[in-house]
Write a protein that holds these residues in place. Structure first.
Motif, mmCIF file in Angstrom:
data_model
loop_
_atom_site.group_PDB
_atom_site.id
_atom_site.type_symbol
_atom_site.label_atom_id
_atom_site.label_comp_id
_atom_site.label_asym_id
_atom_site.label_seq_id
_atom_site.Cartn_x
_atom_site.Cartn_y
_atom_site.Cartn_z
ATOM 1 N N MET A 106 37.782 29.952 34.557
ATOM 2 C CA MET A 106 36.533 30.154 35.269
ATOM 3 C C MET A 106 36.808 30.868 36.589
ATOM 4 O O MET A 106 37.669 30.462 37.357
ATOM 5 C CB MET A 106 35.864 28.809 35.541
ATOM 6 N N LYS A 107 36.083 31.963 36.822
ATOM 7 C CA LYS A 107 36.281 32.680 38.077
ATOM 8 C C LYS A 107 35.335 32.139 39.146
ATOM 9 O O LYS A 107 34.298 31.556 38.838
ATOM 10 C CB LYS A 107 36.067 34.173 37.882
ATOM 11 N N ASP A 108 35.733 32.337 40.408
ATOM 12 C CA ASP A 108 34.857 31.955 41.513
ATOM 13 C C ASP A 108 33.647 32.885 41.535
ATOM 14 O O ASP A 108 33.774 34.091 41.322
ATOM 15 C CB ASP A 108 35.604 32.070 42.843
ATOM 16 N N LEU A 109 32.481 32.313 41.810
ATOM 17 C CA LEU A 109 31.259 33.099 41.929
ATOM 18 C C LEU A 109 30.635 32.874 43.298
ATOM 19 O O LEU A 109 30.749 31.793 43.881
ATOM 20 C CB LEU A 109 30.251 32.707 40.842
ATOM 21 N N CYS B 88 28.014 37.247 42.389
ATOM 22 C CA CYS B 88 29.108 38.192 42.144
ATOM 23 C C CYS B 88 30.434 37.448 42.092
ATOM 24 O O CYS B 88 30.535 36.289 42.491
ATOM 25 C CB CYS B 88 29.144 39.273 43.222
ATOM 26 N N SER B 89 31.448 38.149 41.615
ATOM 27 C CA SER B 89 32.799 37.593 41.532
ATOM 28 C C SER B 89 33.549 37.855 42.838
ATOM 29 O O SER B 89 33.119 38.651 43.685
ATOM 30 C CB SER B 89 33.552 38.275 40.384
ATOM 31 N N ALA B 90 34.713 37.220 42.977
ATOM 32 C CA ALA B 90 35.580 37.484 44.132
ATOM 33 C C ALA B 90 36.030 38.944 44.132
ATOM 34 O O ALA B 90 36.167 39.561 45.194
ATOM 35 C CB ALA B 90 36.783 36.546 44.099
ATOM 36 N N ARG B 91 36.221 39.508 42.959
ATOM 37 C CA ARG B 91 36.608 40.919 42.861
ATOM 38 C C ARG B 91 35.534 41.820 43.475
ATOM 39 O O ARG B 91 35.833 42.736 44.238
ATOM 40 C CB ARG B 91 36.836 41.270 41.390
ATOM 41 N N ALA C 293 28.595 52.514 44.178
ATOM 42 C CA ALA C 293 30.006 52.832 43.893
ATOM 43 C C ALA C 293 30.809 51.556 43.653
ATOM 44 O O ALA C 293 31.692 51.530 42.786
ATOM 45 C CB ALA C 293 30.603 53.648 45.038
ATOM 46 N N VAL C 294 30.502 50.492 44.407
ATOM 47 C CA VAL C 294 31.166 49.198 44.172
ATOM 48 C C VAL C 294 30.788 48.680 42.786
ATOM 49 O O VAL C 294 31.639 48.207 42.026
ATOM 50 C CB VAL C 294 30.796 48.172 45.267
ATOM 51 N N CYS C 295 29.498 48.783 42.444
ATOM 52 C CA CYS C 295 29.037 48.344 41.122
ATOM 53 C C CYS C 295 29.744 49.131 40.013
ATOM 54 O O CYS C 295 30.153 48.559 38.995
ATOM 55 C CB CYS C 295 27.526 48.528 41.003
ATOM 56 N N ASP C 296 29.884 50.420 40.208
ATOM 57 C CA ASP C 296 30.550 51.253 39.201
ATOM 58 C C ASP C 296 32.025 50.898 39.080
ATOM 59 O O ASP C 296 32.577 50.843 37.978
ATOM 60 C CB ASP C 296 30.396 52.741 39.546
ATOM 61 N N LEU D 224 28.895 40.919 38.434
ATOM 62 C CA LEU D 224 27.614 40.924 39.131
ATOM 63 C C LEU D 224 26.520 40.671 38.106
ATOM 64 O O LEU D 224 26.397 41.419 37.139
ATOM 65 C CB LEU D 224 27.381 42.275 39.822
ATOM 66 N N PHE D 225 25.723 39.602 38.306
ATOM 67 C CA PHE D 225 24.662 39.305 37.348
ATOM 68 C C PHE D 225 23.614 38.402 37.969
ATOM 69 O O PHE D 225 23.832 37.796 39.027
ATOM 70 C CB PHE D 225 25.223 38.666 36.071
ATOM 71 N N TYR D 226 22.465 38.340 37.309
ATOM 72 C CA TYR D 226 21.396 37.433 37.710
ATOM 73 C C TYR D 226 21.662 36.092 37.029
ATOM 74 O O TYR D 226 21.624 35.990 35.810
ATOM 75 C CB TYR D 226 20.029 37.999 37.316
#
Length: 198
Positions: free
Chosen positions: A1-4, A165-168, A73-76, A154-156
């Motif tokens: 599980m990743k941090d959100l 969003c994720s830590a990334r 650009a971050v989203c991409d 990134l998601f709703y």
């Protein structure tokens, strides 16, 4: 599980204004974002928008469905799922801005809570009938455990009605000096209690 992390607009009263009107030409289509994405077939190919503020430098303004080219650009970079349309933005009547802006909406929607390991109270005023867990509405969540299979950056997050969003993704925002955002980690101290303020 990743941090959100819950990702929110953080106004500062300057380049990230607290409140302002944004008039779209043509008008944006009507949609209820907590339950649906904007329909691509009725979005215009491009927009003009007039903001009644002295300046605008924030990179993501979710209440206005506006995001900068740097935010996209971050989203991409993180291969996020979103819809965007170019916007010619006028601030105080001037079209010349430091940043290029777009209509923007996150379109990946996930039921991301591990129901077996979370602690919650269901909303008795259920609006949708059905046996599926997708139909559950939550009055409050005292302990939120994210499902193991969630791998999106990134998601709703449908159970808590927030874009997360994720830590990334967060680290990429910090690296690219994305302006006007606040990140709140979903950890053991996080509670979803939308009715507590009423």
């Amino acid at each position: 599980m990743k941090d959100l992390y819950i990702i929110k607009y953080e106004p500062d009263g300057e380049g990230a204004p607290y409140f302002f009107d944004l008039n779209w030409v043509p008008d944006l289509p009507t949609f209820h974002y907590p339950t649906e994405n904007p329909r691509l077939d009725i979005l215009s190919t491009h927009y003009r928008a007039m903001a009644d503020v002295p300046q605008l430098r924030a990179d993501w303004l979710p209440d206005h469905f506006l995001a900068s080219k740097a935010f996209l650009a971050v989203c991409d970079f993180c291969e996020c799922k979103y819809v965007s349309r170019p916007v010619e933005l006028f601030v105080h009547g001037e079209a010349k801005q430091d940043k290029e802006y777009f209509f923007f909406a996150v379109i990946e929607r996930l039921r991301a809570m591990d129901l077996d390991n979370s602690s919650f109270v269901l909303d008795n005023n259920v609006k949708i009938e059905g046996p599926d867990s997708r139909c559950l509405n939550f009055e409050r969540i005292d302990k939120l455990v994210v499902a193991e299979n969630i791998d999106s950056d990134l998601f709703y997050f449908e159970e808590i009605n927030e874009v997360v969003c994720s830590a990334r993704f967060l680290n990429e925002c910090v690296s690219k000096k994305i302006y006007g955002l606040d990140f709140k980690k979903i950890d053991d101290s996080y509670q979803y209690a939308p009715w507590d303020d009423f």
